[in-house]
Write an enzyme that holds these catalytic residues in place. Structure first.
Site, PDB file in Angstrom:
ATOM      1  N   CYS A 241       0.734  -1.170   0.082  1.00 53.68           N
ATOM      2  CA  CYS A 241       0.012   0.046   0.005  1.00 53.68           C
ATOM      3  C   CYS A 241       0.937   1.127   0.047  1.00 53.68           C
ATOM      4  O   CYS A 241       1.779   1.498  -0.900  1.00 53.68           O
ATOM      5  CB  CYS A 241      -1.038   0.030   1.072  1.00 53.68           C
ATOM      6  SG  CYS A 241      -0.239   0.019   2.832  1.00 53.68           S
ATOM      7  N   ARG A 246      -2.194  -0.654   5.843  1.00 54.29           N
ATOM      8  CA  ARG A 246      -3.661  -1.139   5.048  1.00 54.29           C
ATOM      9  C   ARG A 246      -3.311  -2.495   4.166  1.00 54.29           C
ATOM     10  O   ARG A 246      -4.244  -3.065   4.597  1.00 54.29           O
ATOM     11  CB  ARG A 246      -4.013  -0.042   4.125  1.00 54.29           C
ATOM     12  CG  ARG A 246      -4.646   1.064   4.509  1.00 54.29           C
ATOM     13  CD  ARG A 246      -4.875   2.368   3.395  1.00 54.29           C
ATOM     14  NE  ARG A 246      -3.812   2.670   2.929  1.00 54.29           N
ATOM     15  CZ  ARG A 246      -3.881   3.678   1.822  1.00 54.29           C
ATOM     16  NH1 ARG A 246      -4.917   3.872   1.228  1.00 54.29           N
ATOM     17  NH2 ARG A 246      -2.597   4.059   1.181  1.00 54.29           N
TER      18      ARG A 246
END
Length: 291
Positions: A241, A246
């Site tokens: 990411c 994330r």
């Protein structure tokens, strides 16, 4: 029916957790993004972990050293036979990051996420506490880091140069992936280039979550969702990411729920996108303006 079940596997339900709050073999750990959230109210008995100081080396930009992680685990009263339930805000975004670091240092099968995290617990108006509960320190001994769970820049470059058949899953937003924006507004960790790693595929991490209550979607629905972009477990997977947090949520789903071979690339776009000369795809054509 969602992916969580009562007391087995990598997820537990809010019902199960409330029924087991007094279980002495259980440790509950909150890893949230928003500062002060734990202090304003948390699941009774939960300990607090601050992801950007407790789980990382702040100067070298690395995950916590074995020594630092061991000290944290002992302080939290964890041991390898302790059941640990992690939870947090933002649909367990950083709780999953915690599960990834815990796994690297040998805490895996007994480490679970609370399905729905803070969001579901609060929606259901379950009990909260404001005072930290004291825990007896443990004698936890850290394991050698499991390096197969972590991808480094060379692993990613090997994929780009077709020296590896791993699939790269970029879980950022479509605007980040296309290069329309370099990073979401307000975030300080940036790259100087926009776009994505050549050959990577995009599926935003939050698509694996039921937005109404933050629970993770059913396993078969997840399997189909990822298979539609070519992520089916037939090849090793690298999740990425912007800074690797994330993507740890997608790492958790793909590795712990679907059983695929997955490594999380915590260098992510802030590393790859800042390396001079590495090839990128930038379909939107955005160029850093110096501001």
């Amino acid at each position: 029916m969602g992916a969580a079940w009562a007391n087995g596997g990598p997820l537990v339900t809010t019902e199960w957790l409330e029924q087991n709050l007094a279980n002495p073999t259980l440790r509950i750990v909150e890893v949230s993004v928003e500062p002060g959230l734990y202090e304003r109210g948390h699941i009774p008995g939960a300990q607090n972990v601050v992801w950007h100081t407790d789980l990382v080396e702040t100067v070298s930009r690395d995950i916590a050293t074995p020594e630092k992680f061991q000290a944290l685990a002992r302080k939290l009263g964890l041991d390898k036979d302790t059941t640990v339930v992690l939870y947090g805000d933002s649909n367990n975004w950083f709780a999953a990051w915690g599960a990834w670091v815990f796994d690297i240092y040998g805490l895996r099968d007994n480490v679970k996420l609370l399905d729905g995290g803070r969001k579901k617990w609060e929606l259901e108006k379950r009990p909260v506490a404001t005072n930290p509960a004291p825990v007896k320190a443990s004698g936890f001994t850290v394991s050698q880091p499991n390096r197969t769970l972590r991808a480094r820049l060379t692993d990613v470059v090997n994929v780009v140069e077709k020296k590896s058949d791993a699939r790269i899953l970029d879980i950022r937003s479509p605007d980040e992936f296309s290069g329309k924006i370099i990073a979401p507004a307000g975030f300080q960790e940036l790259a100087l280039r926009a776009g994505h790693i050549p050959g990577s595929v995009n599926l935003p991490w939050a698509r694996a979550v039921n937005q109404a209550d933050g629970t993770i979607k059913p396993v078969e629905e997840l399997r189909k969702l990822y298979a539609e972009i070519g992520i089916d477990g037939s090849k090793p997977i690298i999740t990425t990411c912007r800074i690797g947090e994330r993507s740890s949520h997608s790492w958790f789903i793909l590795s712990r729920l679907l059983g695929y071979q997955v490594a999380n690339y915590d260098g992510s776009w802030t590393e790859y996108g800042n390396v001079v000369g590495l090839p990128i795809n930038n379909p939107a054509g955005t160029v850093w303006s110096g501001k």
